[in-house]
Design an enzyme around this catalytic site. Structure first.
Site, mmCIF file in Angstrom:
data_model
loop_
_atom_site.group_PDB
_atom_site.id
_atom_site.type_symbol
_atom_site.label_atom_id
_atom_site.label_comp_id
_atom_site.label_asym_id
_atom_site.label_seq_id
_atom_site.Cartn_x
_atom_site.Cartn_y
_atom_site.Cartn_z
ATOM 1 N N TYR A 1 0.840 -1.210 0.000
ATOM 2 C CA TYR A 1 0.000 0.000 0.000
ATOM 3 C C TYR A 1 0.874 1.259 0.000
ATOM 4 O O TYR A 1 0.562 2.260 -0.638
ATOM 5 C CB TYR A 1 -0.944 -0.010 1.204
ATOM 6 C CG TYR A 1 -1.703 1.295 1.376
ATOM 7 C CD1 TYR A 1 -2.536 1.771 0.362
ATOM 8 C CD2 TYR A 1 -1.572 2.058 2.539
ATOM 9 C CE1 TYR A 1 -3.223 2.970 0.512
ATOM 10 C CE2 TYR A 1 -2.263 3.251 2.690
ATOM 11 C CZ TYR A 1 -3.087 3.706 1.672
ATOM 12 O OH TYR A 1 -3.756 4.896 1.814
ATOM 13 N N ARG B 1 1.501 7.003 -6.667
ATOM 14 C CA ARG B 1 0.386 7.954 -6.842
ATOM 15 C C ARG B 1 0.864 9.376 -6.568
ATOM 16 O O ARG B 1 0.587 10.296 -7.344
ATOM 17 C CB ARG B 1 -0.765 7.566 -5.901
ATOM 18 C CG ARG B 1 -1.890 8.586 -5.867
ATOM 19 C CD ARG B 1 -3.118 8.077 -5.134
ATOM 20 N NE ARG B 1 -2.882 7.704 -3.736
ATOM 21 C CZ ARG B 1 -3.848 7.302 -2.912
ATOM 22 N NH1 ARG B 1 -5.100 7.217 -3.335
ATOM 23 N NH2 ARG B 1 -3.566 6.981 -1.658
ATOM 24 N N GLU C 1 -14.030 -1.105 6.356
ATOM 25 C CA GLU C 1 -13.975 0.259 5.817
ATOM 26 C C GLU C 1 -15.273 0.490 5.043
ATOM 27 O O GLU C 1 -15.764 -0.413 4.365
ATOM 28 C CB GLU C 1 -12.759 0.398 4.903
ATOM 29 C CG GLU C 1 -12.588 1.786 4.313
ATOM 30 C CD GLU C 1 -11.272 1.922 3.545
ATOM 31 O OE1 GLU C 1 -10.195 1.664 4.146
ATOM 32 O OE2 GLU C 1 -11.316 2.251 2.355
#
Ligand code: 3EB
Length: 333
Positions: free
Chosen positions: A141, A148, A321
């Site tokens: 992650y 990103r 989540e």
């Protein structure tokens, strides 16, 4: 813009399709001629093994494939999907394949948005294999966050403040998959006063902070859309209730409630958003927790639409989540 849940494959639906997502087992359906993200994760909600969520619009649409991005747009909204195998990036001695693929996916999205005159990225759905796995000395992650972030910097975009709503979840296997909605008009980013902004997380969560806002309000023609990012049991920047999925559900809904309250301070449709009035997708790390999750959420979300999916959350101590959205019509001018 409207969002419809349909069985997969979808029967002929009225209105123009922009694009969507198919969740669950692939059933030999021929690929749609509009952008379709495949969320390769088990659907846990009662009923069918798969579900399709499709964005519709009225008015003419145009579509294309640009540099691996399959997209479709109306006059003011563009939906796209890019899937990249991690080997397709350009790793160097200090970038992992996943980091390079993440950077490349976002670079391609940004150049498409420039070319199409829809520069404002509103909402992004990110899925990657083995999100909590570690390689190249870093959790995957966190590698994704590095790639990103670099793409945002290189496109001269904000990396905090004016950033899209998003989610980032882990699936068992498959390519990096990024779907997005963008438009001709800027979003209003929203943060949660109970949480440190994700783009401001301290370095203990990785060398680059995640690039997303807690929620975004976007205004396609005649509408106001609230996108609430993936929301977990985080207060400040810390995970609360490790090991207690029910308490994590309650904390997550409390966080969504706070973001909804922030949205209502700036919303202009004249109709307040409410947690019970949103539609929700719930990612559950352990399939066997789904009954507890549904029992805990039912009295909090009441009649709201809830779709449960098995997926890995981006912190190993998070068990659930929740992401949410709603579309309100603007009153006639
Ligand atoms: C969090 O609050 C939980 O990296 O795009 C939620 C939403 C999370 C989006 C992302 C990550 C992302 O930090 C994780």
């Amino acid at each position: 813009m409207t969002l419809r849940h349909t069985a997969w494959p979808a029967p002929g639906a009225p209105g123009q399709v922009l694009g969507g997502v198919a969740i669950g087992a692939r059933s030999g359906t021929p690929d749609a001629d509009w952008p379709l993200q495949h969320l390769r994760a088990p659907l846990l909600s009662a009923g069918a093994a798969s579900l399709q969520e499709v964005w519709h619009t009225d008015g003419p649409v145009a579509s294309g494939h640009s540099d691996g991005v399959h997209w479709r747009r109306s006059a003011d909204v563009l939906y796209g999907v890019i899937e990249l195998h991690e080997a397709e990036g350009a790793p160097t001695s200090d970038t992992s394949p996943l980091q390079a693929a993440s950077q490349l996916a976002y670079e391609r999205v940004f150049s498409l948005l420039r070319a199409q005159g829809t520069p404002h990225l509103w909402r992004v759905w990110n899925y990657l294999a083995d999100i909590n796995g570690e390689s190249h000395g870093l959790e995957r992650y966190r590698q994704f966050n590095q790639g990103r972030h670099t793409a945002f910097v290189q496109a001269q975009r904000d990396t905090g403040g004016q950033v899209p709503a998003a989610c980032a979840l882990g699936v068992a296997a498959g390519p990096l998959s990024v779907a997005f909605l963008a438009g001709t008009t800027p979003l209003v980013p929203l943060e949660n006063p109970r949480q440190v902004s994700a783009w401001n997380y301290p370095a203990q969560y990785g060398p680059r902070a995640p690039t997303f806002s807690r929620a975004a309000l976007a205004c396609p023609r005649g509408q106001e859309v609230l996108f609430v990012s993936g929301t977990a049991s985080i207060v400040g920047h810390e995970t609360l209730h490790a090991g207690d999925v029910a308490a994590q559900c309650v904390e997550s809904v409390r966080n969504i409630g706070c973001v909804v309250q922030e949205a209502n301070r700036v919303a202009r449709s004249g109709r307040a958003f409410s947690v019970e009035g949103l539609s929700h997708r719930v990612y559950v790390r352990h399939a066997h927790d789904v009954d507890t999750v549904q029992r805990t959420l039912q009295p909090l979300l009441r009649e709201a639409s809830v779709v449960c999916v098995q997926a890995d959350i981006c912190r190993a101590d998070l068990l659930v989540e929740i992401e949410s959205q709603a579309i309100h019509a603007m009153p006639a001018a």
